[in-house]
Design a protein around this motif. Structure first.
Motif, PDB file in Angstrom:
ATOM      1  N   GLU A  64       0.856  -1.198   0.000  1.00 57.96           N
ATOM      2  CA  GLU A  64       0.000   0.000   0.000  1.00 57.96           C
ATOM      3  C   GLU A  64       0.892   1.248   0.000  1.00 57.96           C
ATOM      4  O   GLU A  64       0.636   2.211  -0.712  1.00 57.96           O
ATOM      5  CB  GLU A  64      -0.924   0.029   1.241  1.00 57.96           C
ATOM      6  CG  GLU A  64      -2.033  -1.010   1.202  1.00 57.96           C
ATOM      7  CD  GLU A  64      -3.100  -0.743   0.137  1.00 57.96           C
ATOM      8  OE1 GLU A  64      -3.181   0.388  -0.366  1.00 57.96           O
ATOM      9  OE2 GLU A  64      -3.830  -1.687  -0.202  1.00 57.96           O
ATOM     10  N   LEU A  81       8.664  -2.383  -9.425  1.00 60.19           N
ATOM     11  CA  LEU A  81       8.944  -3.768  -9.810  1.00 60.19           C
ATOM     12  C   LEU A  81       9.829  -4.485  -8.788  1.00 60.19           C
ATOM     13  O   LEU A  81       9.582  -5.649  -8.479  1.00 60.19           O
ATOM     14  CB  LEU A  81       9.584  -3.821 -11.205  1.00 60.19           C
ATOM     15  CG  LEU A  81       8.668  -3.385 -12.349  1.00 60.19           C
ATOM     16  CD1 LEU A  81       9.400  -3.432 -13.682  1.00 60.19           C
ATOM     17  CD2 LEU A  81       7.409  -4.244 -12.415  1.00 60.19           C
ATOM     18  N   LEU A 114      -0.873  -7.859 -19.235  1.00 58.83           N
ATOM     19  CA  LEU A 114       0.226  -8.463 -18.478  1.00 58.83           C
ATOM     20  C   LEU A 114       0.510  -7.738 -17.165  1.00 58.83           C
ATOM     21  O   LEU A 114       1.457  -8.065 -16.460  1.00 58.83           O
ATOM     22  CB  LEU A 114       1.501  -8.473 -19.347  1.00 58.83           C
ATOM     23  CG  LEU A 114       1.364  -9.174 -20.698  1.00 58.83           C
ATOM     24  CD1 LEU A 114       2.655  -9.073 -21.496  1.00 58.83           C
ATOM     25  CD2 LEU A 114       0.969 -10.643 -20.520  1.00 58.83           C
ATOM     26  N   ILE A 117       0.774  -6.122 -10.861  1.00 60.32           N
ATOM     27  CA  ILE A 117       1.162  -5.619  -9.535  1.00 60.32           C
ATOM     28  C   ILE A 117      -0.081  -5.404  -8.659  1.00 60.32           C
ATOM     29  O   ILE A 117      -0.147  -5.871  -7.522  1.00 60.32           O
ATOM     30  CB  ILE A 117       2.015  -4.334  -9.655  1.00 60.32           C
ATOM     31  CG1 ILE A 117       3.309  -4.658 -10.429  1.00 60.32           C
ATOM     32  CG2 ILE A 117       2.334  -3.756  -8.284  1.00 60.32           C
ATOM     33  CD1 ILE A 117       4.172  -3.469 -10.781  1.00 60.32           C
ATOM     34  N   LYS A 119      -3.085  -6.648  -9.195  1.00 61.10           N
ATOM     35  CA  LYS A 119      -3.765  -7.955  -9.018  1.00 61.10           C
ATOM     36  C   LYS A 119      -3.108  -8.753  -7.885  1.00 61.10           C
ATOM     37  O   LYS A 119      -3.791  -9.343  -7.049  1.00 61.10           O
ATOM     38  CB  LYS A 119      -3.722  -8.729 -10.349  1.00 61.10           C
ATOM     39  CG  LYS A 119      -4.435 -10.052 -10.367  1.00 61.10           C
ATOM     40  CD  LYS A 119      -3.561 -11.224 -10.011  1.00 61.10           C
ATOM     41  CE  LYS A 119      -2.449 -11.481 -10.993  1.00 61.10           C
ATOM     42  NZ  LYS A 119      -1.486 -12.478 -10.498  1.00 61.10           N
ATOM     43  N   VAL A 122      -4.219  -7.361  -4.598  1.00 59.55           N
ATOM     44  CA  VAL A 122      -5.584  -7.790  -4.274  1.00 59.55           C
ATOM     45  C   VAL A 122      -5.548  -9.254  -3.802  1.00 59.55           C
ATOM     46  O   VAL A 122      -6.152  -9.605  -2.779  1.00 59.55           O
ATOM     47  CB  VAL A 122      -6.533  -7.633  -5.488  1.00 59.55           C
ATOM     48  CG1 VAL A 122      -7.915  -8.206  -5.184  1.00 59.55           C
ATOM     49  CG2 VAL A 122      -6.653  -6.167  -5.900  1.00 59.55           C
ATOM     50  N   ALA A 209     -14.287  -2.634  -7.212  1.00 56.69           N
ATOM     51  CA  ALA A 209     -13.555  -2.039  -6.088  1.00 56.69           C
ATOM     52  C   ALA A 209     -12.406  -1.206  -6.631  1.00 56.69           C
ATOM     53  O   ALA A 209     -11.709  -1.638  -7.554  1.00 56.69           O
ATOM     54  CB  ALA A 209     -13.035  -3.128  -5.165  1.00 56.69           C
ATOM     55  N   ASP A 211      -9.668  -0.272  -4.971  1.00 55.66           N
ATOM     56  CA  ASP A 211      -8.347  -0.634  -4.436  1.00 55.66           C
ATOM     57  C   ASP A 211      -8.418  -2.005  -3.748  1.00 55.66           C
ATOM     58  O   ASP A 211      -9.509  -2.573  -3.594  1.00 55.66           O
ATOM     59  CB  ASP A 211      -7.839   0.442  -3.455  1.00 55.66           C
ATOM     60  CG  ASP A 211      -8.850   0.717  -2.363  1.00 55.66           C
ATOM     61  OD1 ASP A 211      -9.246  -0.258  -1.689  1.00 55.66           O
ATOM     62  OD2 ASP A 211      -9.267   1.879  -2.189  1.00 55.66           O
ATOM     63  N   ALA A 215     -11.568  -4.195  -2.271  1.00 53.45           N
ATOM     64  CA  ALA A 215     -11.876  -5.453  -2.972  1.00 53.45           C
ATOM     65  C   ALA A 215     -12.170  -6.558  -1.951  1.00 53.45           C
ATOM     66  O   ALA A 215     -13.067  -7.378  -2.149  1.00 53.45           O
ATOM     67  CB  ALA A 215     -10.709  -5.859  -3.871  1.00 53.45           C
TER      68      ALA A 215
END
Ligand code: B1M
Length: 224
Positions: A64, A81, A114, A117, A119, A122, A209, A211, A215
């Motif tokens: 976060e 990354l 692709l 980050i 996902k 979450v 959602a 964020d 979510a």
């Protein structure tokens, strides 16, 4: 690192030691130190800190902060990354940890996309909240989402898209669920930077959602 257990003459000191371990873990992830992130996750679990606490207050909380720094232009793609790699190392240390599951979620980034980050964030938050998370990765076709939801008896499909050109795959997935008579039984939640509540309404997804934290709330509400 001082041992949480050996530093436990009082509950107060124990809590302080737990907070210190989690703080070190957050800092390691934020600066992208994979080795330390792995080592501190292992140490935290070894000291008896609950897997859910490590995910929510350590790993997800760090990501976060990374997200906030990125939005504030303090971090750029390389920092994002390397923090994500450190996050993955930490999450890998969690496999095998038992948490009572409150439902099964199949998650992925949609076909042609692709970006992972958000996902992953979450997925980590959902795992931390007690869901069994089946992560299909990136570039996931509607058929793959639906087949996996069936095979896993999942209650929820969670889709992420970061490109306006790939959002349409969310609609295709909702349609694929409908065509199998599974809409309503398997709920759908969507998110990602270009996705909105009105898009969710338009494609008849069950939830949207903005964020990772919301979510989790939305998923819990949908699976109640
Ligand atoms: Co790409 N990219 N990218 N990229 N990239 C964007 C998204 C873009 C906005 C950059 C720009 O032009 N300003 C743009 C999209 C434009 C558009 O369609 N609107 C873009 C583009 C165009 C592309 C390429 C096409 C570039 C090219 O090759 N010409 C290409 C596409 C590749 C592909 O997917 N097929 C591409 C490639 C890449 C990299 C590989 C270099 C890299 C991805 C690495 C990776 O993910 N492993 C990358 C990155 C890093 C970005 C930016 C810079 C950052 C995205 C990110 O990770 N944000 C992005 C620009 C930007 O956002 N400023 C950009 C941090 C992350 C924490 O946020 O994912 O939004 P986010 O997740 C949030 C919420 O959205 C939400 O929760 C998270 C926060 O809590 N959320 C959900 C996400 N999923 C959710 C699901 C939910 C609920 C909430 O429920 C299921």
């Amino acid at each position: 690192m001082p041992s949480v257990r050996t530093m436990k003459p009082s509950m107060h000191m124990y809590k302080e030691a737990v907070m210190a371990v989690l703080d070190d873990l957050r800092q390691a992830i934020i600066r992208g130190d994979q080795g330390k992130a792995k080592e501190l996750t292992k140490a935290a679990l070894g000291e008896g800190i609950a897997a859910k606490t490590v995910v929510v207050d350590g790993i997800s909380a760090a990501m976060e902060v990374v997200g906030e720094k990125f939005r504030a232009n303090e971090f750029f793609v390389p920092e994002l990354l390397i923090a994500q790699r450190a996050m993955k190392e930490a999450l890998n240390m969690m496999s095998g940890e038992s948490v009572d599951h409150i439902g099964t979620v199949v998650i992925g980034t949609v076909k042609g996309d692709l970006h992972d980050i958000g996902k992953n964030l979450v997925a980590a938050m959902m795992e931390g909240a007690g869901f069994k998370v089946v992560d299909l990765g990136v570039d996931v076709s509607p058929g793959k989402f639906v087949e996996t939801a069936k095979a896993e008896s999942a209650g929820l499909i969670a889709m992420s898209a970061l490109l306006t050109t790939t959002m349409g795959s969310m609609k295709d997935t909702v349609a694929a669920l409908s065509s199998q008579g599974l809409n309503g039984r398997v709920k759908v939640i969507i998110g990602g930077a270009p996705v909105t509540q009105s898009y969710a309404d338009e494609i008849e997804a069950d939830g949207y959602a903005p964020d990772a934290a919301s979510a989790v709330d939305k998923a819990k509400a949908l699976l109640k």
